[in-house]
Scaffold this motif. Structure first.
Motif, PDB file in Angstrom:
ATOM      1  N   GLY A  18     -23.069  57.029 -45.326  1.00  0.00           N
ATOM      2  CA  GLY A  18     -22.684  58.439 -45.326  1.00  0.00           C
ATOM      3  C   GLY A  18     -23.790  59.324 -44.784  1.00  0.00           C
ATOM      4  N   ARG A  19     -25.020  58.989 -45.142  1.00  0.00           N
ATOM      5  CA  ARG A  19     -26.176  59.750 -44.647  1.00  0.00           C
ATOM      6  C   ARG A  19     -26.271  59.666 -43.126  1.00  0.00           C
ATOM      7  NH1 ARG A  19     -30.919  58.418 -42.796  1.00  0.00           N
ATOM      8  NH2 ARG A  19     -30.597  56.206 -43.252  1.00  0.00           N
ATOM      9  N   LYS A  20     -25.995  58.484 -42.574  1.00  0.00           N
ATOM     10  CA  LYS A  20     -26.070  58.296 -41.121  1.00  0.00           C
ATOM     11  C   LYS A  20     -24.906  58.982 -40.396  1.00  0.00           C
ATOM     12  CE  LYS A  20     -28.311  53.748 -41.519  1.00  0.00           C
ATOM     13  NZ  LYS A  20     -28.087  52.281 -41.391  1.00  0.00           N
ATOM     14  N   ALA A  21     -23.738  58.962 -40.996  1.00  0.00           N
ATOM     15  CA  ALA A  21     -22.548  59.509 -40.327  1.00  0.00           C
ATOM     16  C   ALA A  21     -22.526  61.032 -40.349  1.00  0.00           C
ATOM     17  CB  ALA A  21     -21.283  58.957 -40.978  1.00  0.00           C
ATOM     18  N   LEU A  22     -23.061  61.621 -41.409  1.00  0.00           N
ATOM     19  CA  LEU A  22     -22.941  63.059 -41.603  1.00  0.00           C
ATOM     20  C   LEU A  22     -23.455  63.896 -40.426  1.00  0.00           C
ATOM     21  CD1 LEU A  22     -22.114  65.385 -43.443  1.00  0.00           C
ATOM     22  CD2 LEU A  22     -24.372  65.230 -44.526  1.00  0.00           C
ATOM     23  N   PRO A  23     -24.688  63.676 -39.919  1.00  0.00           N
ATOM     24  CA  PRO A  23     -25.155  64.510 -38.800  1.00  0.00           C
ATOM     25  C   PRO A  23     -24.346  64.316 -37.528  1.00  0.00           C
ATOM     26  CG  PRO A  23     -26.731  62.745 -39.262  1.00  0.00           C
ATOM     27  CD  PRO A  23     -25.738  62.741 -40.382  1.00  0.00           C
ATOM     28  N   ILE A  24     -23.750  63.139 -37.359  1.00  0.00           N
ATOM     29  CA  ILE A  24     -22.919  62.900 -36.173  1.00  0.00           C
ATOM     30  C   ILE A  24     -21.655  63.747 -36.250  1.00  0.00           C
ATOM     31  CG2 ILE A  24     -21.644  61.158 -34.860  1.00  0.00           C
ATOM     32  CD1 ILE A  24     -23.624  59.074 -35.977  1.00  0.00           C
ATOM     33  N   ILE A  25     -21.025  63.743 -37.421  1.00  0.00           N
ATOM     34  CA  ILE A  25     -19.814  64.551 -37.602  1.00  0.00           C
ATOM     35  C   ILE A  25     -20.136  66.038 -37.480  1.00  0.00           C
ATOM     36  CG2 ILE A  25     -18.005  65.166 -39.247  1.00  0.00           C
ATOM     37  CD1 ILE A  25     -17.720  62.388 -37.948  1.00  0.00           C
ATOM     38  N   GLU A  26     -21.275  66.439 -38.027  1.00  0.00           N
ATOM     39  CA  GLU A  26     -21.678  67.845 -37.913  1.00  0.00           C
ATOM     40  C   GLU A  26     -21.896  68.235 -36.451  1.00  0.00           C
ATOM     41  OE1 GLU A  26     -23.880  68.714 -42.189  1.00  0.00           O
ATOM     42  OE2 GLU A  26     -25.043  67.836 -40.556  1.00  0.00           O
ATOM     43  N   LYS A  27     -22.430  67.315 -35.656  1.00  0.00           N
ATOM     44  CA  LYS A  27     -22.624  67.609 -34.234  1.00  0.00           C
ATOM     45  C   LYS A  27     -21.281  67.748 -33.529  1.00  0.00           C
ATOM     46  CE  LYS A  27     -25.080  66.223 -30.057  1.00  0.00           C
ATOM     47  NZ  LYS A  27     -26.063  65.307 -29.424  1.00  0.00           N
ATOM     48  N   VAL A  28     -20.333  66.878 -33.869  1.00  0.00           N
ATOM     49  CA  VAL A  28     -18.993  66.992 -33.283  1.00  0.00           C
ATOM     50  C   VAL A  28     -18.419  68.380 -33.561  1.00  0.00           C
ATOM     51  CG1 VAL A  28     -16.611  66.165 -33.411  1.00  0.00           C
ATOM     52  CG2 VAL A  28     -18.497  64.525 -33.381  1.00  0.00           C
ATOM     53  N   LEU A  29     -18.548  68.822 -34.802  1.00  0.00           N
ATOM     54  CA  LEU A  29     -17.978  70.118 -35.181  1.00  0.00           C
ATOM     55  C   LEU A  29     -18.737  71.284 -34.572  1.00  0.00           C
ATOM     56  CD1 LEU A  29     -17.094  69.243 -38.866  1.00  0.00           C
ATOM     57  CD2 LEU A  29     -15.475  69.805 -37.034  1.00  0.00           C
ATOM     58  N   SER A  30     -20.036  71.096 -34.311  1.00  0.00           N
ATOM     59  CA  SER A  30     -20.780  72.163 -33.636  1.00  0.00           C
ATOM     60  C   SER A  30     -20.346  72.296 -32.182  1.00  0.00           C
ATOM     61  CB  SER A  30     -22.285  71.886 -33.715  1.00  0.00           C
ATOM     62  OG  SER A  30     -22.654  70.793 -32.881  1.00  0.00           O
ATOM     63  N   LEU A  31     -19.981  71.172 -31.571  1.00  0.00           N
ATOM     64  CA  LEU A  31     -19.519  71.183 -30.182  1.00  0.00           C
ATOM     65  C   LEU A  31     -18.041  71.561 -30.082  1.00  0.00           C
ATOM     66  CD1 LEU A  31     -21.280  67.870 -29.057  1.00  0.00           C
ATOM     67  CD2 LEU A  31     -21.877  70.172 -28.267  1.00  0.00           C
ATOM     68  N   GLU A  32     -17.284  71.218 -31.117  1.00  0.00           N
ATOM     69  CA  GLU A  32     -15.836  71.433 -31.095  1.00  0.00           C
ATOM     70  C   GLU A  32     -15.379  71.850 -32.498  1.00  0.00           C
ATOM     71  OE1 GLU A  32     -12.634  68.207 -30.391  1.00  0.00           O
ATOM     72  OE2 GLU A  32     -13.256  68.832 -28.383  1.00  0.00           O
ATOM     73  N   PRO A  33     -15.578  73.104 -32.857  1.00  0.00           N
ATOM     74  CA  PRO A  33     -15.292  73.567 -34.232  1.00  0.00           C
ATOM     75  C   PRO A  33     -13.843  73.396 -34.666  1.00  0.00           C
ATOM     76  CG  PRO A  33     -16.599  75.179 -33.035  1.00  0.00           C
ATOM     77  CD  PRO A  33     -16.158  74.171 -32.026  1.00  0.00           C
ATOM     78  N   ASP A  34     -12.925  73.328 -33.710  1.00  0.00           N
ATOM     79  CA  ASP A  34     -11.504  73.206 -34.050  1.00  0.00           C
ATOM     80  C   ASP A  34     -11.032  71.756 -34.124  1.00  0.00           C
ATOM     81  OD1 ASP A  34     -11.230  75.952 -34.177  1.00  0.00           O
ATOM     82  OD2 ASP A  34     -10.764  76.124 -32.034  1.00  0.00           O
ATOM     83  N   ASN A  35     -11.967  70.818 -34.181  1.00  0.00           N
ATOM     84  CA  ASN A  35     -11.592  69.405 -34.262  1.00  0.00           C
ATOM     85  C   ASN A  35     -11.079  69.100 -35.675  1.00  0.00           C
ATOM     86  OD1 ASN A  35     -11.645  66.505 -34.505  1.00  0.00           O
ATOM     87  ND2 ASN A  35     -12.919  66.461 -32.652  1.00  0.00           N
ATOM     88  N   ASN A  36      -9.769  69.033 -35.796  1.00  0.00           N
ATOM     89  CA  ASN A  36      -9.150  68.867 -37.115  1.00  0.00           C
ATOM     90  C   ASN A  36      -9.244  67.449 -37.650  1.00  0.00           C
ATOM     91  OD1 ASN A  36      -8.173  71.598 -37.428  1.00  0.00           O
ATOM     92  ND2 ASN A  36      -6.698  71.127 -35.819  1.00  0.00           N
ATOM     93  N   ASP A  37      -9.667  66.507 -36.829  1.00  0.00           N
ATOM     94  CA  ASP A  37      -9.900  65.146 -37.313  1.00  0.00           C
ATOM     95  C   ASP A  37     -11.325  64.981 -37.818  1.00  0.00           C
ATOM     96  OD1 ASP A  37      -7.368  63.760 -36.818  1.00  0.00           O
ATOM     97  OD2 ASP A  37      -7.754  64.196 -34.720  1.00  0.00           O
ATOM     98  N   ALA A  38     -12.285  65.553 -37.110  1.00  0.00           N
ATOM     99  CA  ALA A  38     -13.685  65.413 -37.521  1.00  0.00           C
ATOM    100  C   ALA A  38     -13.952  66.076 -38.864  1.00  0.00           C
ATOM    101  CB  ALA A  38     -14.606  66.004 -36.454  1.00  0.00           C
ATOM    102  N   ILE A  39     -13.230  67.159 -39.144  1.00  0.00           N
ATOM    103  CA  ILE A  39     -13.443  67.878 -40.407  1.00  0.00           C
ATOM    104  C   ILE A  39     -13.101  66.988 -41.601  1.00  0.00           C
ATOM    105  CG2 ILE A  39     -11.145  68.893 -40.718  1.00  0.00           C
ATOM    106  CD1 ILE A  39     -14.455  70.812 -41.075  1.00  0.00           C
ATOM    107  N   PHE A  40     -12.280  65.963 -41.377  1.00  0.00           N
ATOM    108  CA  PHE A  40     -11.912  65.021 -42.437  1.00  0.00           C
ATOM    109  C   PHE A  40     -13.142  64.306 -42.988  1.00  0.00           C
ATOM    110  CE2 PHE A  40     -10.229  60.564 -43.258  1.00  0.00           C
ATOM    111  CZ  PHE A  40      -9.774  60.850 -44.541  1.00  0.00           C
TER     112      PHE A  40
END
Length: 382
Positions: free
Chosen positions: A139-161
């Motif tokens: 979870g620690r490793k995945a979290l910053p990756i998902i946060e980067k996805v959302l910073s690049l694409e805030p409306d990504n409704n799958d990444a927010i999961f």
């Protein structure tokens, strides 16, 4: 000059049409394949995602979803671990594929999404196997990756999961498993209610993770929030869209029993047994049969159909003897108590006493010893 502009315009139109056509094909294959997985059509899903992989070799989606087929093989019977190593190897293949692309395209949202997803599924398997520290580290490793996805694409409704799952479970798990508290010090603070809102957003608007989010909302409200009526609504969505998915169907049956609808639970588990007789994938194992016979027996007991109840409780005990190793399950212990009560109703006092004694020889489950001692002293009267 005019001819050049026309040529340029035609090129743009061709490029745009090709781009959207490719995206349509890709998304269509993913949608079809995901539905095939949830419908437990693993061979068809494998063919679909191999086509996706071959058509789009630079896209990690194909190999990611091929791995998810094995995740569902694991979910069908979580006591079997033969797929674990292969699943982890497949996820490593996804991560390596993503890393090779990210070296050239560090802001590729699609690739970042699947890398974060692969690491997240590693964590889910490890949590399933109670390897909590390794799961937390994933979870620690995945979290910053998902946060980067959302910073690049805030409306990504799958990444927010992924962010929603982190916010929810990082809020509740340290209290359940204190071993996790030291590692949580190094992770961002969490908000449980925000986590639920984020998972709901994916359930409502997600493209790839919609049903996964609905599944988690069902689990969250049933197992952690103790709101079974809300959980039941989510379970019905899943079984309506995927009626032959044994994981979803059994959850609807369990939750129906929890909210007091034993008739519905019995109907569901009769269907589960029927599908087992038809050898449908995910319905033939002893764990499924043990659970189904227990809930059917429970309904017959409530209907005062004592003989039928006795038959099905005995079947549930038969399966429990095969399944339970070392520690008896609640199904096993409760079925024995019911069989004692049934024999008391039938005036088979000595047989009833033997069942109660068996319960006392087992580990305590809720108030099992208290009930067994009570009915050993005085016969049960319905």
């Amino acid at each position: 000059m005019r001819k050049s502009l026309i040529t340029f315009f035609l090129f743009i139109v061709f490029f745009t049409d090709t781009y959207f056509a490719q995206n349509y094909v890709r998304d269509s294959l993913i949608t079809v394949g995901i539905n095939q997985i949830y419908n437990i059509k693993f061979d068809r899903a494998g063919s679909t995602f191999k086509t996706l992989r071959n058509k789009f070799p630079n896209d990690p989606a194909g190999i990611f979803f091929l791995a998810i087929i094995d995740w569902w093989r694991i979910l069908l019977n979580t006591t079997v671990e033969k797929y674990d190593d292969r699943f982890l190897d497949e996820l490593d293949l996804v991560i390596n594929k993503c890393d090779s692309i990210l070296e050239r395209e560090p802001d590729n949202v699609n690739v970042l999404f699947f890398k974060g997803g692969a690491i997240g599924f590693k964590g889910r398997l490890r949590a399933l196997r109670f390897s909590w520290l390794r799961a937390a580290d994933d979870g620690r490793k995945a979290l910053p990756i998902i946060e980067k996805v959302l910073s690049l694409e805030p409306d990504n409704n799958d990444a927010i999961f992924g962010l929603g799952l982190y916010n929810y479970y990082a809020s509740i798990l340290p209290d359940k498993y204190p071993i996790l508290k030291p590692i949580m010090i190094f992770l961002p603070s969490t908000d449980k209610e925000e986590g639920i809102r984020q998972v709901k957003r994916t359930a409502e608007k997600g493209k790839y993770a919609k049903y996964e989010a609905i599944y988690f909302l069902m689990l969250i409200y049933f197992t952690d929030e103790n709101k079974p009526f809300i959980a039941y609504n989510y379970s019905k969505i899943l079984t309506k869209d995927f009626p032959d998915n044994p994981v979803f169907e059994k959850w609807e049956g369990r939750i129906a029993a929890k909210i007091g609808n034993s008739l519905k639970a019995s109907e569901i588990f009769k269907d589960v047994l029927l599908k087992g007789r038809k050898k449908m994938t995910g319905y033939v194992d002893d764990i499924t049969k043990r659970e189904a016979t227990y809930y059917i027996a429970d309904r017959y007991w409530k209907e005062n159909k004592i003989d039928s109840s006795k038959i099905f409780f005995k079947q549930s005990v038969k399966y429990s003897k095969v399944i339970d190793k070392g520690k008896e399950s609640g199904f096993y212990i409760n079925a024995l108590i019911y069989l004692g009560m049934i024999n008391d109703v039938q005036n088979n006092r000595e047989a009833a006493k033997e069942y109660y004694k068996k319960v006392l020889d087992m580990n305590e489950y809720k108030q099992s010893h208290k009930m067994a001692e009570k009915y050993l002293k005085n016969p049960y009267k319905k």
